[in-house]
Design an enzyme around this catalytic site. Structure first.
Site, PDB file in Angstrom:
ATOM      1  CD  GLU A  97       8.782 -10.252  25.949  1.00 38.81           C
ATOM      2  OE1 GLU A  97       8.111 -10.540  26.955  1.00 38.81           O
ATOM      3  OE2 GLU A  97       9.219  -9.111  25.732  1.00 38.81           O
ATOM      4  NE  ARG A  98      10.582  -9.170  21.603  1.00 40.80           N
ATOM      5  CZ  ARG A  98       9.751  -8.286  21.064  1.00 40.80           C
ATOM      6  NH1 ARG A  98       9.077  -8.583  19.967  1.00 40.80           N
ATOM      7  NH2 ARG A  98       9.565  -7.114  21.609  1.00 40.80           N
ATOM      8  CG  ASN A 105       9.553  -8.624  30.215  1.00 44.88           C
ATOM      9  OD1 ASN A 105      10.322  -7.894  30.823  1.00 44.88           O
ATOM     10  ND2 ASN A 105       9.476  -8.630  28.884  1.00 44.88           N
ATOM     11  CE  LYS A 151      13.058  -6.094  30.939  1.00 44.84           C
ATOM     12  NZ  LYS A 151      12.426  -6.511  29.678  1.00 44.84           N
ATOM     13  CD  GLU A 209      12.792  -3.420  27.301  1.00 53.94           C
ATOM     14  OE1 GLU A 209      12.431  -4.589  27.505  1.00 53.94           O
ATOM     15  OE2 GLU A 209      13.240  -3.001  26.214  1.00 53.94           O
ATOM     16  NE  ARG A 223      18.111  -9.964  30.983  1.00 55.82           N
ATOM     17  CZ  ARG A 223      17.346  -9.308  30.116  1.00 55.82           C
ATOM     18  NH1 ARG A 223      16.364  -8.540  30.524  1.00 55.82           N
ATOM     19  NH2 ARG A 223      17.590  -9.389  28.823  1.00 55.82           N
ATOM     20  NE  ARG A 238      17.600   0.545  23.874  1.00 55.60           N
ATOM     21  CZ  ARG A 238      16.624  -0.215  23.422  1.00 55.60           C
ATOM     22  NH1 ARG A 238      15.605   0.325  22.777  1.00 55.60           N
ATOM     23  NH2 ARG A 238      16.637  -1.510  23.606  1.00 55.60           N
ATOM     24  CG  ASP A 242      17.236  -5.338  22.500  1.00 54.92           C
ATOM     25  OD1 ASP A 242      17.726  -6.354  23.018  1.00 54.92           O
ATOM     26  OD2 ASP A 242      16.005  -5.186  22.333  1.00 54.92           O
ATOM     27  CD  GLU A 299      13.790  -8.983  20.220  1.00 59.14           C
ATOM     28  OE1 GLU A 299      14.496  -9.511  21.110  1.00 59.14           O
ATOM     29  OE2 GLU A 299      13.088  -7.974  20.404  1.00 59.14           O
ATOM     30  CD  GLU A 316      27.395  -6.841   9.459  1.00 60.94           C
ATOM     31  OE1 GLU A 316      28.052  -7.887   9.320  1.00 60.94           O
ATOM     32  OE2 GLU A 316      27.806  -5.859  10.098  1.00 60.94           O
ATOM     33  CD1 TRP A 342       9.857   1.826  21.325  1.00 63.02           C
ATOM     34  CD2 TRP A 342      10.666   0.895  23.184  1.00 63.02           C
ATOM     35  NE1 TRP A 342       8.810   1.183  21.951  1.00 63.02           N
ATOM     36  CE2 TRP A 342       9.285   0.596  23.099  1.00 63.02           C
ATOM     37  CE3 TRP A 342      11.378   0.413  24.275  1.00 63.02           C
ATOM     38  CZ2 TRP A 342       8.619  -0.155  24.067  1.00 63.02           C
ATOM     39  CZ3 TRP A 342      10.714  -0.337  25.231  1.00 63.02           C
ATOM     40  CH2 TRP A 342       9.351  -0.611  25.123  1.00 63.02           C
TER      41      TRP A 342
HETATM   42  C1  GCV Z   1      12.117  -9.864  27.531  1.00 63.12           C
HETATM   43  C2  GCV Z   1      14.068  -6.355  24.125  1.00 63.12           C
HETATM   44  C3  GCV Z   1      13.024  -7.315  23.653  1.00 63.12           C
HETATM   45  C4  GCV Z   1      12.058  -7.650  24.787  1.00 63.12           C
HETATM   46  C5  GCV Z   1      12.873  -8.234  25.943  1.00 63.12           C
HETATM   47  C6  GCV Z   1      13.924  -7.230  26.350  1.00 63.12           C
HETATM   48  C7  GCV Z   1      14.850  -7.774  27.422  1.00 63.12           C
HETATM   49  O1  GCV Z   1      13.502  -5.128  24.429  1.00 63.12           O
HETATM   50  O2  GCV Z   1      12.351  -6.789  22.550  1.00 63.12           O
HETATM   51  O3  GCV Z   1      11.125  -8.555  24.319  1.00 63.12           O
HETATM   52  O4  GCV Z   1      12.040  -8.551  27.027  1.00 63.12           O
HETATM   53  O5  GCV Z   1      14.725  -6.902  25.244  1.00 63.12           O
HETATM   54  O6  GCV Z   1      15.920  -8.213  27.074  1.00 63.12           O
HETATM   55  O7  GCV Z   1      14.481  -7.742  28.580  1.00 63.12           O
END
Ligand code: GCV
Length: 657
Positions: A138-139, A180, A260, A264, A297, A314, A343, A371, A489, A519
């Site tokens: 992921e990412r 996740n 986590k 999400e 987290r 958020r 984020d 990311e 930036e 989101w």
């Molecule tokens: C692992 C953001 C990212 C998700 C990530 C999440 C997190 O939303 O886009 O991919 O999930 O952060 O830090 O848990």
């Protein structure tokens, strides 16, 4: 080996070929074996000769010994003419000392008599991998996982080289699976994956790294066959205790879990009306007998927002979720807090929980995986950002109030605290997708170990180790790295508004990409203004900081300009400190950012012939892409603003209609 050696790319030292060394120590074990192996590899490359084992006439003596007055990860190096002493309170410290010795030998910074002593700034220096069991990351922007493939755990030569690489910069903990925790990942806790995990943990232990796993809070149901995962249920408590006993007793040097929860869509204690503290403390009890740690987290927010709702913010939510629990977490729980409240955008204010929590172990979470900062297709050297975050004064009234003081335990004397990064490795041949992205991984480890290092120092070290010490190479690459975050930036979403990216995969400009999504990340641009009011007149986010920060952020005139659009809704005709309007500032920075990337590409081109051709070509290709892509960012954002305002660029540059 079908992958590069990154910064462990030892090369001959001019004028030192045939120089003899010998290694003396009374210590033995896996860490010491790895020290010998590293010295062999490095000296064979640097001096053309491996060091002898034991005292040898005519050789420079490297003496490794324990000094129990020192910490087990601290070390002292004393070099005189014919001897180099490395002392530490533990074998891990000897390993770190040896890596520092090699770094200095390789970069020519060990001249004359030297005496230095180092103690790691942060107790925990942790890599978070978001690797999935089927092999994706992921990412991840550098290929597939080298930990998992087809729902199996992989242990091979690369596992060892990974551990070497991480230990060489002082990383002492690694969470190998994604936060996740999906598909077969909950089963990592069980017998099913035990054998390869033990093998991996042994390799890690030989490099002073503790293996951690991310867990799924619903595991008692998912893999334990129970009908509940309620943290206050006796059966659940017993299940976790037994699962932890089994893991800690069998997996060497096992560290604990990263969690986590209620975030999400990940399952958590809220399902049973319990708090984060209930959940974390139950797990903390289960791992306590083994010295285990629960890293919990704080990335928790409502991810089912409606864009019409202009009240829910958020940015406020992580603080709201955790501040009331301050003091309620067990001493082996650490709250892991992202650097900013949203984020990992290219610019965010520092998370208010750092200043807010006073009776809770804290860890900073940064993202080395790019990311939102160009996904390792753009160069974006993040150490200047990390430096700013660590030095940020939280103004929380404590004696030592910067983020680095709070996470290192300097202020509160905590032992369970430190810094974690979502890292950027994958099975690409160069480990990090973009060769220059390795500087972020290297730099994260170095700054986690020595939190006073500057981005420039780290860059120069990394360049010298990776490419050698040719002055032009050092100078040009340092310039590229140091220009890259400011350049990104400039052409990204302006003044910390963030989020103008394509939804879900987060690459490339898309001004309205998240505007009507769930989101909670909205720019609310009209023809006359941009941004959300997060002052006391708006969502109140600014009030989560202590004074004088709250007042400073609260007003447009005193808010630092680089954060202006994070905190305020501002008219396009607002006059900035430069005397330009906000709109003109946006146009200017977008033109400048794209121009900066052209300069970065030219600096690289000038190194042709000085860098090994394949490595040169790899970076050249990515920079060529970045040149074009930064223009795409520039044009999309400028055109959007122009269409909204119908005010042209005062300098008459091309903005598409
Ligand atoms: C692992 C953001 C990212 C998700 C990530 C999440 C997190 O939303 O886009 O991919 O999930 O952060 O830090 O848990």
């Amino acid at each position: 080996m079908d992958y590069t050696k990154v910064w462990l790319n030892y090369r001959p030292i001019e004028g030192a070929q045939g120089k003899k060394h010998c290694v003396c120590t009374r210590e033995s074990g896996a860490v010491i074996d790895n020290i010998y192996a590293e010295l062999d590899t490095a000296f064979a490359a640097m001096y053309g000769e491996k060091p002898a084992r034991g005292l040898t006439d005519g050789a420079v003596k490297i003496d490794l010994f324990l000094d129990k007055t020192m910490g087990k990860e601290s070390y002292r190096i004393e070099k005189s003419d014919r001897t180099i002493d490395i002392a530490s309170g533990g074998q891990e410290g000897l390993l770190y000392g040896v890596f520092e010795l090699l770094r200095r030998m390789q970069t020519g910074t060990l001249e004359g008599n030297v005496r230095l002593e180092k103690k790691p700034s942060n107790p925990l220096r942790m890599a978070n991998h978001w690797d999935n069991m089927e092999g994706t990351i992921e990412r991840g922007y550098s290929g597939m996982s080298f930990f998992f493939e087809n729902n199996e755990v992989i242990v091979n030569e690369r596992t060892r080289d990974y551990a070497r690489m991480m230990a060489s910069v002082g990383i002492n903990a690694s969470v190998i699976n994604n936060v996740n925790v999906r598909t077969t990942a909950p089963w990592l806790l069980t017998e099913r994956y035990r054998a390869p995990l033990i093998e991996m943990a042994k390799i890690f232990a030989g490099y002073g790294i503790r293996l951690f796993l991310s867990l799924n809070f619903a595991s008692p149901v998912r893999v334990g066959g129970l009908d509940t995962a309620d943290p206050c249920d006796e059966k659940v408590i017993a299940w976790w205790k037994e699962t932890c006993r089994d893991l800690f007793e069998n997996v060497p040097n096992f560290g604990g879990f990263l969690v986590k929860a209620d975030s999400e869509g990940e399952f958590g204690p809220f399902a049973y009306g319990r708090t984060h503290a209930d959940g974390a403390n139950m797990l903390a009890d289960a791992v306590r007998p083994y010295g285990g740690i629960i890293v919990w987290r704080c990335f928790v927010y409502n991810c089912q927002q409606d864009w019409r709702d202009n009240v829910t913010d958020r940015a406020c939510q992580s603080y709201i979720n955790f501040i009331g629990l301050d003091g309620q977490f067990a001493d082996n729980v650490i709250l892991q807090i992202k650097n900013g409240p949203v984020d990992f955008q290219v610019r965010e204010p520092v998370h208010p929980l750092f200043g807010g929590l006073k009776h809770t172990n804290m860890m900073l979470e940064v993202q080395v995986a790019q990311e939102y900062t160009g996904q390792q297709r753009h160069v974006c050297y993040l150490l200047p950002e990390f430096r700013e975050i660590l030095d940020f004064k939280t103004c929380n009234g404590e004696k030592y109030d910067t983020v680095k003081d709070l996470i290192s335990g300097k202020n509160y004397g905590y032992k369970n605290c430190g810094i974690a990064a979502v890292v950027n490795t994958g099975n690409d041949a160069n480990w990090t997708g973009h060769d220059l992205a390795a500087a972020n991984l290297y730099g994260f480890g170095r700054i986690a170990f020595e939190d006073t290092l500057t981005p420039e120092q780290i860059a120069r070290e990394w360049i010298a180790l990776t490419y050698g010490t040719d002055e032009q190479v050092m100078e040009n690459i340092e310039k590229i790295l140091m220009m890259s975050w400011p350049a990104y930036e400039k052409y990204n979403a302006p003044l910390a508004i963030g989020w103008m990216v394509n939804p879900s995969y987060h690459f490339g400009p898309n001004v309205d990409g998240y505007e009507y999504d769930r989101w909670g990340t909205y720019h609310r641009i009209s023809h006359s203004a941009i941004g959300r009011d997060r002052s006391s007149r708006g969502t109140g986010y600014a009030q989560q900081y202590p004074e004088p920060l709250a007042s400073m952020y609260n007003e447009i005139d005193t808010c630092p300009e680089e954060l202006l659009l994070f905190f305020h809704r501002v008219r396009f005709d607002h006059v900035m400190k430069s005397g330009e309007t906000l709109l003109q500032h946006i146009y200017d920075t977008h033109f400048e950012g794209a121009e900066d990337v052209e300069k970065m590409a030219a600096l690289w081109d000038a190194l042709e012939g000085k860098i090994e051709p394949e490595a040169f070509a790899r970076v050249k290709e990515r920079l060529a892409f970045q040149v074009e892509h930064s223009k795409e960012w520039r044009d999309r954002i400028n055109t959007y603003m122009y269409r909204m305002t119908e005010i042209p660029d005062a300098k008459g540059r091309k903005i598409y209609e």
